[in-house]
Design an enzyme around this catalytic site. Structure first.
Site, PDB file in Angstrom:
ATOM      1  N   TYR A 125      32.277  73.501  30.635  1.00 45.81           N
ATOM      2  CA  TYR A 125      31.398  72.562  29.931  1.00 45.81           C
ATOM      3  C   TYR A 125      30.051  72.262  30.592  1.00 45.81           C
ATOM      4  CZ  TYR A 125      35.595  71.834  27.187  1.00 45.81           C
ATOM      5  OH  TYR A 125      36.693  72.040  26.390  1.00 45.81           O
ATOM      6  N   PHE A 411      42.830  62.333  27.801  1.00 44.76           N
ATOM      7  CA  PHE A 411      42.438  62.360  26.384  1.00 44.76           C
ATOM      8  C   PHE A 411      41.899  63.729  26.027  1.00 44.76           C
ATOM      9  CE2 PHE A 411      38.664  61.049  28.712  1.00 44.76           C
ATOM     10  CZ  PHE A 411      37.621  61.694  28.088  1.00 44.76           C
TER      11      PHE A 411
HETATM   12  C1  LIG Z   1      38.167  76.998  26.377  1.00 44.38           C
HETATM   13  C2  LIG Z   1      38.121  77.599  24.970  1.00 44.38           C
HETATM   14  C3  LIG Z   1      38.170  76.465  23.962  1.00 44.38           C
HETATM   15  C4  LIG Z   1      36.788  78.365  24.816  1.00 44.38           C
HETATM   16  O1  LIG Z   1      36.638  78.744  23.465  1.00 44.38           O
HETATM   17  P1  LIG Z   1      35.775  80.040  23.061  1.00 44.38           P
HETATM   18  O2  LIG Z   1      35.578  79.990  21.598  1.00 44.38           O
HETATM   19  O3  LIG Z   1      36.373  81.230  23.669  1.00 44.38           O
HETATM   20  O4  LIG Z   1      34.392  79.707  23.778  1.00 44.38           O
HETATM   21  P2  LIG Z   1      32.949  80.296  23.327  1.00 44.38           P
HETATM   22  O5  LIG Z   1      33.131  81.714  22.901  1.00 44.38           O
HETATM   23  O6  LIG Z   1      32.290  79.380  22.375  1.00 44.38           O
HETATM   24  O7  LIG Z   1      32.210  80.234  24.709  1.00 44.38           O
HETATM   25  C5  LIG Z   1      30.958  79.591  24.912  1.00 44.38           C
HETATM   26  C6  LIG Z   1      30.535  79.876  26.338  1.00 44.38           C
HETATM   27  O8  LIG Z   1      31.509  79.298  27.225  1.00 44.38           O
HETATM   28  C7  LIG Z   1      32.054  80.298  28.075  1.00 44.38           C
HETATM   29  N1  LIG Z   1      33.473  79.994  28.274  1.00 44.38           N
HETATM   30  C8  LIG Z   1      34.366  79.696  27.326  1.00 44.38           C
HETATM   31  N2  LIG Z   1      35.567  79.444  27.875  1.00 44.38           N
HETATM   32  C9  LIG Z   1      35.419  79.595  29.204  1.00 44.38           C
HETATM   33  C10 LIG Z   1      36.311  79.487  30.296  1.00 44.38           C
HETATM   34  N3  LIG Z   1      37.595  79.158  30.121  1.00 44.38           N
HETATM   35  N4  LIG Z   1      35.810  79.711  31.525  1.00 44.38           N
HETATM   36  C11 LIG Z   1      34.508  80.044  31.704  1.00 44.38           C
HETATM   37  N5  LIG Z   1      33.618  80.155  30.689  1.00 44.38           N
HETATM   38  C12 LIG Z   1      34.074  79.936  29.469  1.00 44.38           C
HETATM   39  C13 LIG Z   1      31.868  81.591  27.311  1.00 44.38           C
HETATM   40  O9  LIG Z   1      31.887  82.695  28.167  1.00 44.38           O
HETATM   41  C14 LIG Z   1      30.513  81.366  26.670  1.00 44.38           C
HETATM   42  O10 LIG Z   1      29.535  81.542  27.669  1.00 44.38           O
HETATM   43  P3  LIG Z   1      28.000  81.931  27.308  1.00 44.38           P
HETATM   44  O11 LIG Z   1      27.463  80.749  26.554  1.00 44.38           O
HETATM   45  O12 LIG Z   1      27.380  82.111  28.631  1.00 44.38           O
HETATM   46  O13 LIG Z   1      28.091  83.143  26.453  1.00 44.38           O
HETATM   47  C15 LIG Z   1      39.286  78.578  24.746  1.00 44.38           C
HETATM   48  O14 LIG Z   1      39.251  79.552  25.737  1.00 44.38           O
HETATM   49  C16 LIG Z   1      40.666  77.930  24.774  1.00 44.38           C
HETATM   50  O15 LIG Z   1      41.133  77.451  23.751  1.00 44.38           O
HETATM   51  N6  LIG Z   1      41.352  77.902  25.940  1.00 44.38           N
HETATM   52  C17 LIG Z   1      42.720  77.364  26.021  1.00 44.38           C
HETATM   53  C18 LIG Z   1      42.757  75.857  25.729  1.00 44.38           C
HETATM   54  C19 LIG Z   1      41.758  75.110  26.576  1.00 44.38           C
HETATM   55  O16 LIG Z   1      41.735  75.248  27.782  1.00 44.38           O
HETATM   56  N7  LIG Z   1      40.929  74.279  25.925  1.00 44.38           N
HETATM   57  C20 LIG Z   1      39.942  73.463  26.591  1.00 44.38           C
HETATM   58  C21 LIG Z   1      40.508  72.117  26.769  1.00 44.38           C
HETATM   59  S1  LIG Z   1      39.421  71.053  27.642  1.00 44.38           S
END
Ligand SMILES: CC(C)(COP(=O)(O)OP(=O)(O)OC[C@H]1O[C@@H](n2cnc3c(N)ncnc32)[C@H](O)[C@@H]1OP(=O)(O)O)[C@@H](O)C(=O)NCCC(=O)NCCS
Length: 411
Positions: A125, A411
């Site tokens: 984030y 949360f």
């Molecule tokens: C985390 C999660 C929501 C990311 O969703 P996603 O659709 O793959 O993310 P996006 O494709 O929109 O990625 C946007 C950017 O974030 C980066 N990013 C996304 N997840 C990341 C991760 N886990 N670690 C590092 N970078 C990450 C992407 O590489 C991309 O980078 P860029 O802007 O430099 O290209 C997904 O991996 C997930 O559901 N993980 C399991 C549940 C989880 O952990 N949720 C978060 C709870 S706080």
């Protein structure tokens, strides 16, 4: 897999079940029946985003309005971002970004000065302007060595669900007013803690005990929700770990009485709790503070400023002074040059055209907002740029707060 064919929008009531299933799958859980109905009782549809691949929800994100306690005890309106998940088949195709950016835009348009969330993984984030603002640790108390210095006062009573729900939320509201970094809690979260509502992905509170600590006048001053692990018989002696799901009190002295109670439950060898503050006051109540172990130190809640003048004018400051800073924010909400003027501990912050003393990225300023982050250390790491000698040291003094921020709510 591309995100292009996938539609991203807020959901309708009829789509909550599919959304709830998508959320469970995104968090690597098999969807359970009934969760959609529970969630539809509290989610705000206008703030609940879904990524739709046909009828299947492959991405989820939701926010809700809460209050964030800032240094000095004021409550600032905040957007709590949660339930962020993308199904593995659709990951890294930009779906999270397509939900996060409009949600932040909507929060900024509503005038919420700050957004907060708890990341599952550190690197996700920062790119959206969030910075780590609170820290947490695992607490482990060796019950056999936990001798408390002050004499006991008041009394601990086991509470049924109804008494717990009548008393604990008031204790929590007093607790959070004194502890920056905490957020207001919606009623349904109390139902979860009371064990009367499901807790997907969280601790199972339905098999927990609840206890209240009352002072001599009978007023509830603290509460604890706890469960016991498997009893092990070692050489004929019973031993068990008491897991504290949540413990909060009006002040550390009230909390100490609940820790004392937990440590004195027969058979209990260890009391464990998460999340707790790295600055836990419990140690000062113990004759042998090494009975207490704090481990697994990690970041917990991250903050993201959306309105710098509103956020910085709302908190208190431990010292007086003035600093002009340039904020770099690729999404724009916090970008600009601002002056913070602190007099008598109260801050006034507004746009400025003066020469900046320092330049700071929005994630760094957001992390420092609650007073627990060293801007000096971030300067050493090259994240803060100083334009006037001593300016970062002054800003560091201004932003630090004697009560370290902590967040007790997942949360
Ligand atoms: C985390 C999660 C929501 C990311 O969703 P996603 O659709 O793959 O993310 P996006 O494709 O929109 O990625 C946007 C950017 O974030 C980066 N990013 C996304 N997840 C990341 C991760 N886990 N670690 C590092 N970078 C990450 C992407 O590489 C991309 O980078 P860029 O802007 O430099 O290209 C997904 O991996 C997930 O559901 N993980 C399991 C549940 C989880 O952990 N949720 C978060 C709870 S706080």
């Amino acid at each position: 897999m591309t995100g292009g064919a996938v539609e991203v929008r807020t959901i309708t009531e009829a789509e909550v079940d599919a959304w709830s299933d998508g959320l469970e799958i995104g968090f690597l859980r098999v969807p359970a029946k009934g969760l959609g109905a529970f969630r539809s009782s509290y989610i705000d549809l206008d703030r609940t985003w879904g990524a739709f691949d046909g009828e299947r929800v492959v991405g989820t994100l939701r926010s809700y309005r809460t209050e964030l306690t800032v240094p000095g005890g004021a409550f600032v309106p905040a957007s709590a971002v949660t339930n962020v998940a993308v199904t593995a088949t659709h990951r890294r195709s930009g779906l999270m970004r397509r939900m996060m950016e409009p949600d932040l835009a909507a929060s900024a348009a509503r005038g919420e000065p700050v957004a907060v969330l708890i990341p599952s993984e550190y690197p996700i984030y920062g790119r959206f302007g969030f910075g780590p603002a609170t820290e947490h640790v695992w607490l482990s108390l060796d019950a056999g060595r936990a001798r408390f210095l002050p004499p006991p006062w008041g009394a601990v009573e086991l509470a049924g669900v109804r008494t717990f729900l009548a008393e604990a939320p008031h204790v929590y509201d007093r607790y959070r007013a004194a502890a920056p970094g905490n957020i207001a809690r919606p009623d349904w979260k109390w139902d979860v803690l009371a064990g009367t509502a499901p807790s997907p992905g969280g601790a199972d509170h339905s098999r927990a005990f609840r206890a209240l600590f009352r002072d001599g006048s009978g007023a509830a001053r603290g509460y604890v929700v706890y469960a016991l692990g498997e009893v092990e018989w070692e050489s004929g002696r019973p031993q068990v770990t008491l897991e504290v799901h949540e413990l909060a009190g009006d002040d550390p002295a009230a909390e100490a009485e609940l820790w004392r109670y937990c440590a004195q439950v027969d058979w209990v060898r260890t009391v464990q709790a998460l999340p707790r503050s790295p600055h836990e006051g419990l140690r000062w109540f113990l004759a042998d503070a090494r009975a207490l172990r704090l481990s697994g130190h990690s970041d917990m809640m991250w903050a993201r400023l959306l309105d710098v003048p509103a956020a910085l004018s709302a908190r208190s400051y431990a010292v007086d002074g003035r600093v002009v800073f340039e904020v770099v924010d690729p999404l724009g909400y916090a970008a600009g040059r601002f002056e913070l003027d602190v007099s008598g501990g109260a801050g006034t912050c507004g746009p400025s055209s003066a020469e900046p003393d320092l330049t700071v990225p929005v994630d760094v300023l957001s992390g420092a907002f609650l007073g627990g982050t060293s801007l000096l250390a971030l300067r050493q790491a090259g994240r803060v740029e100083e334009h006037r000698p001593g300016a970062v040291a002054k800003a560091d003094q201004l932003f630090r707060w004697p009560v370290p921020p902590v967040c007790l709510t997942w949360f």
